[in-house]
Design a protein around this motif. Structure first.
Motif, mmCIF file in Angstrom:
data_model
loop_
_atom_site.group_PDB
_atom_site.id
_atom_site.type_symbol
_atom_site.label_atom_id
_atom_site.label_comp_id
_atom_site.label_asym_id
_atom_site.label_seq_id
_atom_site.Cartn_x
_atom_site.Cartn_y
_atom_site.Cartn_z
ATOM 1 N N UNK A 81 27.479 26.533 17.788
ATOM 2 C CA UNK A 81 26.340 26.755 18.698
ATOM 3 C C UNK A 81 25.595 27.998 18.243
ATOM 4 N N UNK A 82 24.433 28.223 18.831
ATOM 5 C CA UNK A 82 23.646 29.439 18.630
ATOM 6 C C UNK A 82 23.258 29.681 17.181
ATOM 7 N N UNK A 83 23.123 28.613 16.388
ATOM 8 C CA UNK A 83 22.792 28.841 14.986
ATOM 9 C C UNK A 83 21.305 28.890 14.748
ATOM 10 N N UNK A 84 20.506 28.376 15.695
ATOM 11 C CA UNK A 84 19.065 28.396 15.494
ATOM 12 C C UNK A 84 18.442 29.325 16.530
ATOM 13 N N UNK A 85 17.211 29.742 16.245
ATOM 14 C CA UNK A 85 16.578 30.706 17.130
ATOM 15 C C UNK A 85 15.757 29.984 18.195
ATOM 16 N N UNK A 86 16.071 30.203 19.467
ATOM 17 C CA UNK A 86 15.425 29.436 20.537
ATOM 18 C C UNK A 86 13.936 29.738 20.685
ATOM 19 N N UNK A 88 11.774 30.147 18.220
ATOM 20 C CA UNK A 88 10.959 29.664 17.115
ATOM 21 C C UNK A 88 10.961 28.143 17.096
ATOM 22 N N UNK A 150 19.778 23.686 11.739
ATOM 23 C CA UNK A 150 20.549 24.836 11.270
ATOM 24 C C UNK A 150 20.873 24.696 9.787
ATOM 25 N N UNK A 153 17.695 25.356 7.791
ATOM 26 C CA UNK A 153 17.407 26.783 7.858
ATOM 27 C C UNK A 153 18.292 27.566 6.888
#
Ligand SMILES: Nc1ncnc2c1ncn2[C@@H]1O[C@H](COP(=O)(O)OP(=O)(O)OP(=O)(O)O)[C@@H](O)[C@H]1O
Ligand SMILES: [Mg+2]
Lengths: 275, 271
Positions: A81-86, A88, A150, A153
Motif C-alpha cells: 500500500x501507499x506506493x503512489x502519491x494520492x 498526483x 506503482x 512509476x
C-alpha cells in the motif's frame, strides 16, 4: 549487471534478533521470491536491501560496491500500500522520477523537456495497461490499477533492482493473474533484478527463478527474542527461467507447469496464461 | 430498525437543520415580548423591531459625529487585523510545521519548545504585548499570532509525520532530494490540512481579536460591543454578535470550498 551479495547479515531491533547470519548471492537479472511465516523478517530484509535499515552486522554489496545507506534511484520499490502519491494524477505519478532528475530546484519541467518526459511516461503507462486513465487520481483507480501505476512509476527510473513487498497481496485472484503476466513481461524486457516478498506460494513459483524461505528454527515463545530467522530453503526453479528468453519447454508461455503436467503437487493448475 | 441505521431524507434533513435556529428566534421573541409587556423600558431583550432599527442606524446611516457607517468601518478594522494575523500565522505554521515534521534535527530542537509555548495562555501575555509593542495594531495582531500559530505548527508537523513512511521512501527511490520531496510530495499533501487547520483556529482567532479590541482600540467590532455595553445597548450588541458569527461561518465555509477547488484529490480519499 546488478549482483547483490549479502555476507553474514544479522539484524536486531534492540534485544530482539530478527534475522541471523543471512548469506546469499542474488545473480544479476534473477527473480527471487521470498517467502516465510508472518513476522519472520521479510520486510526487514527488503528494507535492508533498500538502505532504509542498516544490518546490525555483516555487509551488503551491489555489484561489489557496499550499498548506499539510504534509498536511491538505483533501487525501485513497490509496497503493498501507499506506493503512489494520492495528490498526483496517474501521469503526474509516473512523471515524478523524471522531474526529480531534471529539475533539482524548481522540481517542475517546462516546454520541450516536459513534452519529452510526458512521451516517455505515456509509453510506460500504456505498457502497464493504464492508457486512458492518465488524468485520474489514485483514489479513482482500483487496487490492481494502483499497483500497475506503482510499477510504472518505479520503472521510469530504470532501476537496477526492483524490490516488491507483497505487491499483489491485496488483489483478487483474477486481477492478480493479469498483473503476473505484466510482471513477467516487464522482467523479461527490462534490465532488472527482482526481489519479491510474497505470502502466496503459487505466486512465488509462477514468477520466480529462485524461491527462498526464511524461518525461525527455534520458535517457542520464550526463544523468540533470542533467536532470529535464518535462510531455511533455497530452491532454484526447474526448468530454469532466464530473463529475456522463452522457456524451452513452452515457447509461447512463461508458465512451465501446464504443458509439462508432470508435477501433480504443483498448486498452479490454471491462470497466468500468456495471450 | 436500529437507531444508528435510520437516516433522515433530504427534506427532513433541511427541516432538522433549521429547527434549532427557528427555535432560538421564537424563544427570543416570546421572552422579549413577555419582558416588554412587563416593563416597556426593559433594555435586556429588545423587540425585533428595535434590533432592526439599530442595524439600520449602524449599517446604513452615517454616524453624526464621524460621518462613517459604523458597522462597516468596524468590520473593516477587525477583518484587517484578523486576516493579517491569520496570514502571518499560516506562513509561520507552514514553514515551521514542515521543517519540524521532516527534519529530525529541527524536530529535536524545536518540537518541545513549540509544545511549551503553545501552553502559555496568550491573554496573560496581553499586558506585556501592550507595554512592549504599544497600543496600536502590532500588539493586537501579535496576540492573535501567538494565540493560534503554535497550535497550527504542531498540527501541521503531526500531519507531516503521519504521511506514510512508504511514500517518503518511494520518493527517495525516485531520486528526490530533501528539497524536492518537501516541494512535490510533502507540501502539496499538507496544504489541504493547513486550510482545515486554519478553519479550526478561526474561533480562537476571533476570541483573541475581541479581547484585544475590548481592552484598547478606537475601532473594531469588539471595541464597539464593549463601548455600547456601558449604555446597556443590547439592540446593538446582539446584531454585532450575530454579524461576527456570520462572518466566521462564511470564512469557514469559503475556506473549505477553496480546499476542495484547489486540491480536488483531498476529497477523494473519503470515499
Ligand atoms: N522498527 C522496528 N522496531 C522494532 N521491531 C521491529 C521493527 N520492525 C520490525 N520489527 C520486528 O521484526 C520482526 C520482523 O518484522 P517484519 O516486518 O520484517 O516481518 P515480515 O516477515 O515482513 O512479516 P509479514 O509477513 O507479516 O509482513 C517482527 O517481529 C517485528 O516485531
Ligand atoms: Mg512484511
Amino acid at each position: 549487471m546488478s549482483e547483490i551479495v549479502l555476507d553474514k547479515v544479522w539484524k536486531e531491533y534492540g534485544d530482539q534478533i530478527v534475522l541471523e547470519k543471512i548469506s546469499l548471492t542474488i545473480a544479476s537479472r534473477a527473480f527471487v521470491a521470498l517467502v516465510g511465516p508472518s513476522g519472520c523478517g521479510k520486510t526487514t530484509f527488503l528494507k535492508m536491501l533498500l538502505g532504509e535499515e542498516a544490518p546490525t552486522q555483516g555487509g551488503i554489496t551491489l555489484d561489489g560496491v557496499p550499498l548506499i545507506a539510504e534509498p536511491g534511484p538505483d533501487r525501485g520499490v513497490v509496497f503493498q500500500r501507499y506506493s503512489v502519491f494520492p495528490h498526483l494524477t496517474v501521469l503526474g505519478n509516473v512523471l515524478l522520477g523524471k522531474v526529480f532528475k531534471r529539475s533539482p530546484i524548481a522540481a517542475r519541467l517546462f516546454g520541450a523537456e516536459r513534452r519529452a518526459a510526458i512521451d516517455e511516461a505515456m509509453t510506460l503507462i500504456a505498457e502497464v495497461g493504464l492508457n486512458g486513465s492518465e488524468t485520474k487520481y489514485p483514489a479513482q483507480l482500483s487496487g490492481g490499477m494502483q499497483q500497475r501505476l506503482a510499477l510504472a512509476q518505479a520503472l521510469i527510473m530504470k532501476p537496477k533492482v526492483l524490490l516488491l513487498d507483497e505487491p499483489f497481496g491485496a488483489l483478487d485472484p483474477g486481477i492478480r493473474a493479469e498483473i503476473h503476466v505484466l510482471m513477467k513481461r516487464l522482467w523479461h524486457e527490462t534490465e532488472l533484478t527482482v526481489v519479491m516478498v510474497t505470502h502466496d506460494m503459487r505466486e512465488a513459483f509462477t514468477l520466480g527463478t529462485r524461491v527462498i524461505a526464511f524461518e525461525r528454527p527455534r520458535d517457542r515463545p520464550e526463544e523468540r527474542e533470542r533467536y532470529g530467522a535464518v535462510l531455511s530453503r533455497d530452491i532454484d526453479i526447474w526448468p530454469p527461467r532466464i530473463a529475456g528468453e522463452n522457456s524451452i519447454f513452452a515457447p509461447d508461455r512463461d508458465d512451465p507447469v501446464i504443458p509439462l503436467g508432470l508435477r501433480q503437487d504443483d498448486p498452479a493448475p490454471q491462470g497466468d496464461i500468456l495471450p | 430498525m436500529r437507531w444508528i441505521n435510520t437516516k433522515p431524507s433530504r427534506a427532513t434533513q433541511i427541516a432538522l437543520m433549521l429547527a434549532p435556529f427557528l427555535l432560538l428566534i421564537v424563544a427570543y421573541g416570546v421572552t422579549s415580548a413577555a419582558r416588554l409587556a412587563d416593563n416597556p423600558a426593559d433594555k435586556l431583550l429588545p423587540a425585533l423591531q428595535t434590533l432592526i432599527d439599530a442595524i439600520n442606524r449602524m449599517a446604513f446611516q452615517p454616524d453624526p459625529r464621524t460621518g462613517e457607517y459604523l458597522l462597516w468601518s468596524d468590520t473593516g478594522a477587525s477583518l484587517v487585523r484578523l486576516f493579517s494575523a491569520l496570514g502571518i500565522s499560516t506562513l509561520i505554521a507552514l514553514f515551521f510545521g514542515m521543517v519540524i515534521g521532516m527534519l529530525p534535527y529541527v524536530r529535536a530542537l524545536l518540537a518541545p519548545f513549540v509544545a511549551t509555548i503553545s501552553m502559555v495562555p496568550p491573554l496573560a501575555l496581553l499586558p506585556i504585548l501592550f507595554i512592549v509593542l504599544g497600543l496600536g495594531e502590532t500588539s493586537k495582531i501579535t496576540l492573535i499570532v501567538i494565540g493560534v500559530a503554535p497550535a497550527m505548527i504542531r498540527d501541521l508537523a503531526l500531519k507531516v509525520l503521519e504521511l506514510p513512511r512508504e511514500q517518503i521512501i518511494k520518493a527517495e527511490t525516485l531520486g528526490g532530494s530533501s528539497w524536492q520531496i518537501a516541494l512535490r510530495v510533502v507540501l502539496p499533501q499538507v496544504l489541504p490540512r493547513l486550510i482545515t487547520c486554519l478553519r479550526l483556529q478561526l474561533g480562537p482567532a476571533w476570541l483573541f481579536l475581541i479581547a484585544a479590541e475590548a481592552i484598547s482600540s478606537d475601532s473594531g467590532l469588539g471595541y464597539r460591543i464593549f463601548l455600547v455595553r456601558r449604555y446597556l445597548s443590547m439592540d446593538i450588541i446582539f446584531p454585532y454578535v450575530l454579524w461576527i458569527t456570520l462572518l466566521a461561518v462564511i470564512t469557514n465555509f469559503a475556506l473549505d470550498r477553496l480546499r476542495i477547488a484547489v486540491f480536488p484529490w483531498s476529497n477523494l480519499e473519503a470515499r
